[in-house]
Design an enzyme around this catalytic site. Structure first.
Site, PDB file in Angstrom:
ATOM      1  N   SER A   1     -27.197 -30.669  -0.001  1.00  0.00           N
ATOM      2  CA  SER A   1     -28.023 -30.559  -1.212  1.00  0.00           C
ATOM      3  C   SER A   1     -29.303 -31.374  -0.995  1.00  0.00           C
ATOM      4  O   SER A   1     -29.289 -32.338  -0.214  1.00  0.00           O
ATOM      5  CB  SER A   1     -27.254 -31.135  -2.409  1.00  0.00           C
ATOM      6  OG  SER A   1     -28.111 -31.296  -3.517  1.00  0.00           O
TER       7      SER A   1
ATOM      8  N   TYR B   1     -22.170 -38.210  -6.051  1.00  0.00           N
ATOM      9  CA  TYR B   1     -22.431 -36.886  -5.470  1.00  0.00           C
ATOM     10  C   TYR B   1     -23.507 -36.954  -4.391  1.00  0.00           C
ATOM     11  O   TYR B   1     -23.330 -36.438  -3.287  1.00  0.00           O
ATOM     12  CB  TYR B   1     -22.852 -35.917  -6.586  1.00  0.00           C
ATOM     13  CG  TYR B   1     -23.237 -34.545  -6.101  1.00  0.00           C
ATOM     14  CD1 TYR B   1     -22.255 -33.620  -5.730  1.00  0.00           C
ATOM     15  CD2 TYR B   1     -24.565 -34.154  -6.007  1.00  0.00           C
ATOM     16  CE1 TYR B   1     -22.603 -32.351  -5.286  1.00  0.00           C
ATOM     17  CE2 TYR B   1     -24.917 -32.884  -5.561  1.00  0.00           C
ATOM     18  CZ  TYR B   1     -23.930 -31.993  -5.210  1.00  0.00           C
ATOM     19  OH  TYR B   1     -24.270 -30.738  -4.764  1.00  0.00           O
TER      20      TYR B   1
HETATM   21  P1  NAP Z   1     -19.335 -22.936  -7.632  1.00  0.00           P
HETATM   22  O1  NAP Z   1     -20.104 -21.768  -8.132  1.00  0.00           O
HETATM   23  O2  NAP Z   1     -18.710 -23.860  -8.590  1.00  0.00           O
HETATM   24  O3  NAP Z   1     -18.213 -22.399  -6.610  1.00  0.00           O
HETATM   25  C1  NAP Z   1     -17.377 -23.314  -5.984  1.00  0.00           C
HETATM   26  C2  NAP Z   1     -16.421 -22.590  -5.052  1.00  0.00           C
HETATM   27  O4  NAP Z   1     -15.630 -23.580  -4.383  1.00  0.00           O
HETATM   28  C3  NAP Z   1     -15.459 -21.680  -5.779  1.00  0.00           C
HETATM   29  O5  NAP Z   1     -15.119 -20.573  -4.947  1.00  0.00           O
HETATM   30  C4  NAP Z   1     -14.231 -22.578  -5.990  1.00  0.00           C
HETATM   31  O6  NAP Z   1     -13.075 -21.767  -6.147  1.00  0.00           O
HETATM   32  C5  NAP Z   1     -14.238 -23.368  -4.670  1.00  0.00           C
HETATM   33  N1  NAP Z   1     -13.594 -24.684  -4.744  1.00  0.00           N
HETATM   34  C6  NAP Z   1     -13.817 -25.674  -5.661  1.00  0.00           C
HETATM   35  N2  NAP Z   1     -13.001 -26.717  -5.417  1.00  0.00           N
HETATM   36  C7  NAP Z   1     -12.258 -26.390  -4.313  1.00  0.00           C
HETATM   37  C8  NAP Z   1     -11.230 -27.040  -3.587  1.00  0.00           C
HETATM   38  N3  NAP Z   1     -10.762 -28.254  -3.956  1.00  0.00           N
HETATM   39  N4  NAP Z   1     -10.690 -26.412  -2.506  1.00  0.00           N
HETATM   40  C9  NAP Z   1     -11.124 -25.191  -2.129  1.00  0.00           C
HETATM   41  N5  NAP Z   1     -12.092 -24.511  -2.790  1.00  0.00           N
HETATM   42  C10 NAP Z   1     -12.646 -25.107  -3.877  1.00  0.00           C
HETATM   43  O7  NAP Z   1     -20.243 -23.858  -6.665  1.00  0.00           O
HETATM   44  P2  NAP Z   1     -21.730 -23.605  -6.130  1.00  0.00           P
HETATM   45  O8  NAP Z   1     -22.671 -23.966  -7.207  1.00  0.00           O
HETATM   46  O9  NAP Z   1     -21.823 -22.260  -5.469  1.00  0.00           O
HETATM   47  O10 NAP Z   1     -21.816 -24.770  -5.015  1.00  0.00           O
HETATM   48  C11 NAP Z   1     -21.393 -24.530  -3.681  1.00  0.00           C
HETATM   49  C12 NAP Z   1     -21.867 -25.679  -2.812  1.00  0.00           C
HETATM   50  O11 NAP Z   1     -23.289 -25.807  -2.916  1.00  0.00           O
HETATM   51  C13 NAP Z   1     -21.293 -27.049  -3.188  1.00  0.00           C
HETATM   52  O12 NAP Z   1     -21.014 -27.772  -2.011  1.00  0.00           O
HETATM   53  C14 NAP Z   1     -22.427 -27.700  -3.970  1.00  0.00           C
HETATM   54  O13 NAP Z   1     -22.375 -29.096  -3.913  1.00  0.00           O
HETATM   55  C15 NAP Z   1     -23.639 -27.140  -3.249  1.00  0.00           C
HETATM   56  N6  NAP Z   1     -24.878 -27.120  -4.047  1.00  0.00           N
HETATM   57  C16 NAP Z   1     -24.925 -26.423  -5.220  1.00  0.00           C
HETATM   58  C17 NAP Z   1     -26.110 -26.432  -5.960  1.00  0.00           C
HETATM   59  C18 NAP Z   1     -26.244 -25.703  -7.292  1.00  0.00           C
HETATM   60  O14 NAP Z   1     -27.220 -25.956  -8.035  1.00  0.00           O
HETATM   61  N7  NAP Z   1     -25.337 -24.779  -7.618  1.00  0.00           N
HETATM   62  C19 NAP Z   1     -27.224 -27.131  -5.489  1.00  0.00           C
HETATM   63  C20 NAP Z   1     -27.134 -27.818  -4.278  1.00  0.00           C
HETATM   64  C21 NAP Z   1     -25.945 -27.805  -3.562  1.00  0.00           C
HETATM   65  P3  NAP Z   1     -11.706 -22.350  -6.828  1.00  0.00           P
HETATM   66  O15 NAP Z   1     -12.140 -23.026  -8.108  1.00  0.00           O
HETATM   67  O16 NAP Z   1     -10.815 -21.151  -7.015  1.00  0.00           O
HETATM   68  O17 NAP Z   1     -11.149 -23.303  -5.829  1.00  0.00           O
END
Ligand code: NAP
Length: 268
Positions: free
Chosen positions: A144, A157
């Site tokens: 991130s 985080y």
């Molecule tokens: P998201 O929409 O909440 O999706 C998270 C995914 O991870 C889901 O498939 C969830 O499925 C799975 N997951 C969560 N906890 C888990 C666990 N303990 N074991 C295995 N799978 C797990 O998240 P996102 O926003 O796409 O973010 C993805 C990545 O990008 C993260 O690393 C986040 O820190 C990073 N990021 C996001 C943003 C943003 O603004 N969205 C910005 C910068 C970085 P289940 O709940 O079924 O496990």
């Protein structure tokens, strides 16, 4: 010494049922890759796999696993070490707590660390053995912009993402001469539905600050092909990352005090 087998077009993606991970799955399936998808909710994972199979007619396997647990990591490590080989690992699953350090339960803090840091370390380690032996393969670790040393008052985080970026850059440098790539992909705010699902009020975040998941994936894969070790999608976040790297810490701390009360969101 490598055995010089061609790079297998089979990718393992964690957190593949939603958001950025699901966008990686769509894009790689469209590009002809076979997939192995990992997340906790088996039903949602199966539905994602079924939809991708129907649309792209690719082989899609699933591993329901909680990567914040030892057993969950071990199940995925076993697959990474097995045949047929995996040519790309996308360590995408990650969480934030949306609560300050002093108010959060230490078990939740430990869970964040196990998922955001330990699982990334373990799965990268498991994937790199066969990749280095073959002399090809790639690991993309989703970090991130928050990892560029942004001091977020009371949140762990950004510290976890600082680790992911530094780890990927360090390991990426050491395996590049062996034909293997490791890259940190560092998005800013990305519309994934995460914030809505977690009940986080994002009304103060300007529309122009949001990235689209497909753009994050496109730019990440382009930077991987170029051999970059750290990828920051979009010019606006490239500018922000440059500022975060070079601004005096005192100024950064002052600016980040404004985030008080909005602590610990994914993408902060
Ligand atoms: P998201 O929409 O909440 O999706 C998270 C995914 O991870 C889901 O498939 C969830 O499925 C799975 N997951 C969560 N906890 C888990 C666990 N303990 N074991 C295995 N799978 C797990 O998240 P996102 O926003 O796409 O973010 C993805 C990545 O990008 C993260 O690393 C986040 O820190 C990073 N990021 C996001 C943003 C943003 O603004 N969205 C910005 C910068 C970085 P289940 O709940 O079924 O496990």
């Amino acid at each position: 010494m490598t055995d010089e087998r061609p790079a297998p077009r089979r990718a393992l993606i964690t957190g593949a049922s939603l958001g950025i991970g699901a966008a990686f799955a769509r894009r790689l399936a469209a590009d002809g890759w076979e997939l192995i998808l990992v997340a906790r909710d088996a039903g949602r994972l199966e539905a994602t796999a079924a939809e991708l199979t129907r649309r792209y007619e690719r082989r899609i396997d699933t591993i329901p696993a909680d990567l914040s647990t030892d057993d969950g990591c071990a199940a995925v490590e076993r697959r990474l070490a097995a045949e047929p080989p995996v040519g790309m690992l996308v360590n995408n699953a990650g969480i934030s707590l949306n609560t300050s350090f002093v108010r959060s339960a230490v078990e939740d803090e430990a869970r964040l660390l196990r998922l955001n840091v330990l699982a990334v370390l373990r799965l990268t380690h498991a994937a790199l053995g066969p990749m280095v032996r073959r002399g090809n393969g790639a690991v993309i670790n989703i970090s991130s912009v928050a990892g560029f040393g942004v001091p977020m008052p009371g949140s762990t985080y950004s510290a976890s993402k600082a680790w992911v970026t530094n780890f990927s850059e360090s390991i990426g440098q050491s395996v590049a001469p062996l034909g293997v790539r490791v890259m940190a992909l560092c998005p800013g705010y990305t519309r994934t539905g995460y914030h809505e699902r977690a009940g986080i009020d994002m009304s103060r975040t300007r529309a122009w600050m949001w990235l689209r998941t497909d753009d994050v994936v496109d730019e990440g894969l382009r930077d991987l092909r170029k051999g970059k070790l750290v990828s920051v999608p979009s010019w606006k976040y490239k500018l922000a990352a440059a500022g975060l790297r070079h601004l005096p810490r005192r100024l950064l701390r002052g600016a980040s005090r404004d985030t008080r009360g909005r602590i610990g969101r994914v993408g902060d």
